[in-house]
Write a protein that holds these residues in place. Structure first.
Motif, short mmCIF file in Angstrom:
data_model
loop_
_atom_site.label_atom_id
_atom_site.label_comp_id
_atom_site.label_asym_id
_atom_site.label_seq_id
_atom_site.Cartn_x
_atom_site.Cartn_y
_atom_site.Cartn_z
N VAL A 36 8.68 -8.35 -8.15
CA VAL A 36 8.94 -7.13 -8.90
C VAL A 36 9.14 -5.99 -7.90
CG1 VAL A 36 7.69 -7.79 -10.99
CG2 VAL A 36 6.49 -6.58 -9.16
N GLY A 37 9.87 -4.99 -8.34
CA GLY A 37 10.07 -3.83 -7.49
C GLY A 37 10.60 -2.66 -8.29
N PHE A 85 2.33 1.68 -9.63
CA PHE A 85 2.60 2.78 -8.71
C PHE A 85 2.66 4.06 -9.53
CE2 PHE A 85 6.90 1.89 -10.14
CZ PHE A 85 7.56 3.11 -10.08
N THR A 86 2.57 5.21 -8.87
CA THR A 86 2.58 6.48 -9.58
C THR A 86 3.59 7.44 -8.95
OG1 THR A 86 0.80 7.47 -8.26
CG2 THR A 86 0.16 6.27 -10.25
N ILE A 87 4.09 8.34 -9.78
CA ILE A 87 4.97 9.42 -9.36
C ILE A 87 4.30 10.73 -9.77
CG2 ILE A 87 7.24 10.49 -9.60
CD1 ILE A 87 8.28 7.69 -10.44
N SER A 88 4.01 11.59 -8.80
CA SER A 88 3.34 12.86 -9.08
C SER A 88 4.25 14.02 -8.68
CB SER A 88 2.01 12.96 -8.32
OG SER A 88 1.13 11.92 -8.72
N PHE A 127 20.53 12.36 -3.43
CA PHE A 127 19.30 11.73 -3.92
C PHE A 127 18.72 10.87 -2.80
CE2 PHE A 127 22.52 8.49 -5.04
CZ PHE A 127 21.92 7.33 -4.58
N VAL A 128 17.48 10.44 -3.01
CA VAL A 128 16.87 9.43 -2.15
C VAL A 128 16.01 8.53 -3.02
CG1 VAL A 128 14.83 10.83 -1.54
CG2 VAL A 128 15.60 8.99 0.00
N CYS A 129 16.09 7.23 -2.79
CA CYS A 129 15.28 6.26 -3.51
C CYS A 129 14.05 5.91 -2.69
CB CYS A 129 16.07 4.98 -3.78
SG CYS A 129 17.49 5.19 -4.88
N ILE A 130 12.90 5.94 -3.34
CA ILE A 130 11.64 5.50 -2.74
C ILE A 130 11.21 4.28 -3.54
CG2 ILE A 130 9.26 6.13 -2.17
CD1 ILE A 130 10.16 9.07 -2.18
N GLU A 131 11.20 3.09 -2.92
CA GLU A 131 11.19 1.83 -3.66
C GLU A 131 10.00 0.93 -3.27
OE1 GLU A 131 15.10 -0.05 -3.41
OE2 GLU A 131 15.89 1.81 -2.57
N PRO A 132 8.90 1.00 -4.00
CA PRO A 132 7.80 0.05 -3.77
C PRO A 132 8.23 -1.35 -4.20
CG PRO A 132 7.06 2.00 -5.00
CD PRO A 132 8.54 2.01 -5.02
N ASP A 191 -0.56 -1.06 -4.73
CA ASP A 191 -0.41 -2.50 -4.97
C ASP A 191 0.83 -3.10 -4.33
OD1 ASP A 191 -2.69 -2.32 -6.56
OD2 ASP A 191 -1.55 -2.02 -8.40
N PHE A 192 1.58 -2.30 -3.57
CA PHE A 192 2.87 -2.75 -3.04
C PHE A 192 2.88 -2.63 -1.51
CE2 PHE A 192 3.53 -1.49 -7.36
CZ PHE A 192 4.52 -2.33 -7.86
#
Length: 289
Positions: A139-140, A284-287, A246-251, A232-233
């Motif tokens: 998963v990702g 994961f979280t996005i703040s 844009f920029v992707c931050i990908e766990p 967890d990643f």
């Protein structure tokens, strides 16, 4: 379309791929999620399942049989069912069906669980093995964040601040999107990676077994920020279309094949194993702020 919100954030999720389509910060009236311009990159935040990255010859090898599988798997193209929702909470689910079994012969349920608390969005992957044998999967996440946040700013005004001051080494990808076996250092200054228009000229930056479990996208001179935490990643991708805003931050829990001979699913690096009847969860979280 599913909407969850509180006094600070409004989040929307579409049925296709259970994909986030908006993270709107109400106090500043700021949209933080890339709005999927199809002429540049037509996604917002695809969810990756049952693989992450590309496969040799676009084939997944299971029990001696080759199954067709495009990069990042089929979940992002599949329609999820909303099974639960409230003002600040939603669950969307994809269950195995004839279409998925034709390319991935496991019985499963893949859930995306979204939960809002103040200015933090929690995203949980929950995978249930509903079959009678063990299953393998990855998963990702692939959320793309708008850069810059405000009019009049430049892409190069922003940095990615890593939780730890650690040497960064990216595992390079071939033109086919597979690991070439080569690595190169990624220079940082005091744990900060500056965003530049040429940072992704050689495709994504892929970090295996990163020590940091938190990255903050922020203006270099101000406190406005988006923070992605991924306890967890252990693996992370960072990517953007060169020159895009844009920029992707990908766990990730999993990644692409390496160049060479195809690898059976149970031997693929970083695959997750789930026994019959067991449940897997990763969050994961996005703040914002």
């Amino acid at each position: 379309m599913t909407t969850i919100e509180n006094d600070l954030l409004r989040v929307t999720i579409r049925p296709q791929g259970a994909e986030l389509t908006s993270i709107f910060h109400k106090p500043t009236a700021t949209e933080h999620l890339w709005q999927a311009d199809p002429t540049i990159w037509g996604w917002h935040a695809p969810n990756l399942f049952p693989i992450v990255g590309g496969l040799k010859n676009d084939q997944l090898h299971i029990d001696g049989k080759a199954y067709p599988m495009k990069r990042h798997g089929f979940a992002r193209q599949s329609v999820f069912e909303e099974t639960e929702s409230s003002d600040s909470h939603a669950i969307l689910s994809l269950r195995a069906n004839d279409e998925t079994r034709a390319v991935y012969p496991y019985d499963f349920e893949c859930q995306l669980i979204y939960e809002l608390t103040d200015t933090t969005l929690s995203v949980t992957y929950r995978v249930v093995n509903e079959g009678g044998t063990a299953m393998y999967f990855s998963v990702g996440a692939h959320p793309a964040f708008n850069v810059p946040f405000n009019p009049g700013e430049a892409y190069t005004d922003y940095v990615l601040a890593f939780e730890q001051d650690e040497p960064l080494v990216t595992h390079q990808l071939s033109d086919a999107g597979l690991f070439s076996g080569e690595t190169r250092p990624v220079p940082t200054v005091q744990n900060q990676l500056a965003l530049t228009e040429h940072l992704f000229d050689q495709d994504a930056l892929v970090f295996k077994n990163l020590k940091s479990r938190r990255i903050t996208l922020r203006h270099k001179d101000r406190n406005e920020a988006v923070t992605v935490s991924f306890p967890d990643f252990p693996h992370l991708g960072i990517w953007a279309k060169p020159g895009a805003a844009f920029v992707c931050i990908e766990p990730w829990l999993g990644y692409a094949d390496a160049e060479g001979e195809p690898t059976p699913i149970e031997q693929k690096e970083a695959m997750q194993y789930l026994a019959a009847g067991d449940v897997f969860m990763a969050t994961f979280t996005i703040s914002i702020g």
